[in-house]
Design an enzyme around this catalytic site. Structure first.
Site: not given
Ligand code: GLN
Length: 476
Positions: A79, A154, A178
């Site tokens: 990532k 994400s 994420s």
């Molecule tokens: N979708 C969640 C957020 O927007 C999780 C993001 C993540 O785990 N980096 O915060």
């Protein structure tokens, strides 16, 4: 043999038995990226020659009869919020579009020692804020199962790369879901380790009290193999913990584990496909001999609102370092004020801006106690919920997401709808416990069916238990 269908485990065996070389496999995956990624958009950058170089070194070691490390030659994707020295790391933000990392993240250092072949860096929601990759400052990744749908986020680029067979595995990061949500949307496995199990050094911070790096792979067995090679104490991350992973080998011992089903997670709004998928997973585990118990996690309903106070607070402080002077992007207008306005104003996208504003608000004098301090107290209650539950059961089983992958554009203008995506994954982050997302059955991107996943949560540093249950499940 279709080389793209290998898992890390079968790759390992093939490489050692000289069925193929590391170079052949790397070439195969680079070709797969060249063929498919224009459409899917999983990668933000591809290493190419650098990957082939590492593969060549692995082949030379094998030819010389040298012992090779467990993960040698495995083509992995990263990532793009993890630093690799000398290469671009953008966190999918325009503010970092030209930033070149000056050191390796600890996970990268560890995997380099293993002679892993890094294929490239994958797309994400900007600074990991989002659940669809639509918040990326550069492009939207498509779900390999249905290109009109999101891969989740994400870590959506990492999930799509693995699902579309453009990498054997990947690393993602998980602050509120994420790793697990995109894994579920793309029919793969994702592990969010216990907070402190894996060093965060060199991971661009989103919310430091929640962020964890973890593996995204085709099988639970593969996730275990990657995890045990990245976990452990790191003097550069003071929250990391001395931890040597030990798997559970006795099937009998695994079957003794008691599984809890929290009633707060099996709510009426659950999508029918998710409901029947998760029930079928429960039935299969029952047939394997597992005992189940209904449990209650009373404070679940406060998890989302707690998260969306704690996270913006930490985001607003972590992202203060990006002022356009130190990292990458640098337009230098006349005054300091202008520098901030221009760089941050143009560099950050809407969601990042929203969280910085929210975070600044909940931390400001006069509001801090009412919001931030209160949220911290509720976070403690959520953690205690799990402590109590784990006195009764060893593993907790839940859905990962309320519904399968949604359409691109469907939720992008409705932040609240998007936030609801993480309702089942966020409690695990707030409590800091390990959580595994795995598909309810084997899916094929060409099969025309959208994947559904389920989640297994465990006690602190008991990744071995959830992984053992997961392995038994996938092999039976
Ligand atoms: N979708 C969640 C957020 O927007 C999780 C993001 C993540 O785990 N980096 O915060």
């Amino acid at each position: 043999m279709d080389l793209r269908r290998l898992t890390i485990t079968s790759f390992n065996e093939g490489l050692r038995n000289k069925k193929f070389s590391a170079r052949e496999i790397t070439e195969e995956f680079l070709e797969s990226i060249a063929e498919k990624d224009e459409e899917i958009g999983a990668y933000l950058s591809v290493f190419g020659d650098q990957s082939l170089d590492t593969a060549r070194q692995v082949d030379e070691k094998i030819a010389a009869g040298e012992e090779i490390p467990e993960l040698a030659g495995v083509p992995l994707a990263l990532k793009d919020n993890m630093l690799v020295e000398g290469t671009k790391t953008t966190a999918a933000s325009k503010i970092l579009k030209d930033y070149v990392a000056s050191y390796d993240a600890t996970v990268v250092k560890k995997l380099k020692k293993e002679n892993v072949v890094f294929l490239g860096k994958t797309n994400l929601d900007e600074f990991a804020m989002g659940g669809s990759t639509e918040n990326s400052g550069f492009s939207v990744t498509k779900n390999p199962y249905d290109k009109e749908r999101v891969p989740g986020g994400s870590s959506g680029g990492s999930a799509a790369a693995v699902a579309a067979r453009m990498a054997l595995g990947a690393l993602g990061s998980d602050t509120g879901g994420s790793i697990r949500q995109p894994a579920a949307f793309c029919g793969i496995v994702g592990l969010k380790p216990t907070y402190g199990a894996v060093s965060r050094f060199g991971l661009i911070a989103m919310a430091s009290s929640l962020d964890q790096i973890g593996p995204m792979t085709k099988t639970v067995e593969d996730a275990e193999m990657v995890f045990k090679n990245i976990c452990g104490k790191d003097s550069l991350d003071s929250t990391s913990v001395d931890y040597a992973y030990e798997g559970i080998n006795s099937v009998e011992d695994v079957k003794k584990l008691k599984i809890g089903l929290p009633k707060e997670y099996f709510i009426s709004g659950l999508n029918k496909k998710v409901e029947s998928g998760v029930s079928s997973a429960v039935e299969r585990l029952k047939k394997l001999g597992f005992r189940f118990k209904e449990i209650s996690l009373l404070y679940t309903k406060y998890a989302l609102s707690t998260y969306y106070i704690v996270v913006p607070a930490e985001v607003s402080s972590n992202l203060a370092r990006f002022e356009g002077i130190r990292y990458g992007r640098n337009s230098s207008p006349d005054s300091l004020r202008e520098t901030y306005l221009k760089n941050r104003g143009e560099g950050f996208g809407a969601e990042v801006g929203r969280r910085i504003l929210l975070g600044t608000f909940v931390l400001s004098a006069g509001y801090c106690d009412a919001y931030y301090a209160k949220a911290q107290k509720v976070r403690r209650l959520i953690k205690e919920d799990f402590d109590r539950a784990f006195e009764e059961v060893d593993v907790i089983l839940t859905p990962v997401t309320p519904a399968p992958a949604f359409k691109i554009g469907e939720k992008v203008n409705n932040p609240l709808q998007m936030y609801l995506e993480d309702i089942f994954t966020i409690p695990g982050n707030l409590a800091g416990i390990p959580s595994l997302s795995l598909p309810v059955k084997k899916y094929e991107p060409e099969g025309g069916e959208l994947p559904v996943g389920f989640q297994l949560m465990g006690r602190y540093f008991e990744e071995n238990k959830i992984l053992a249950v997961g392995k038994l499940y996938e092999n039976n």
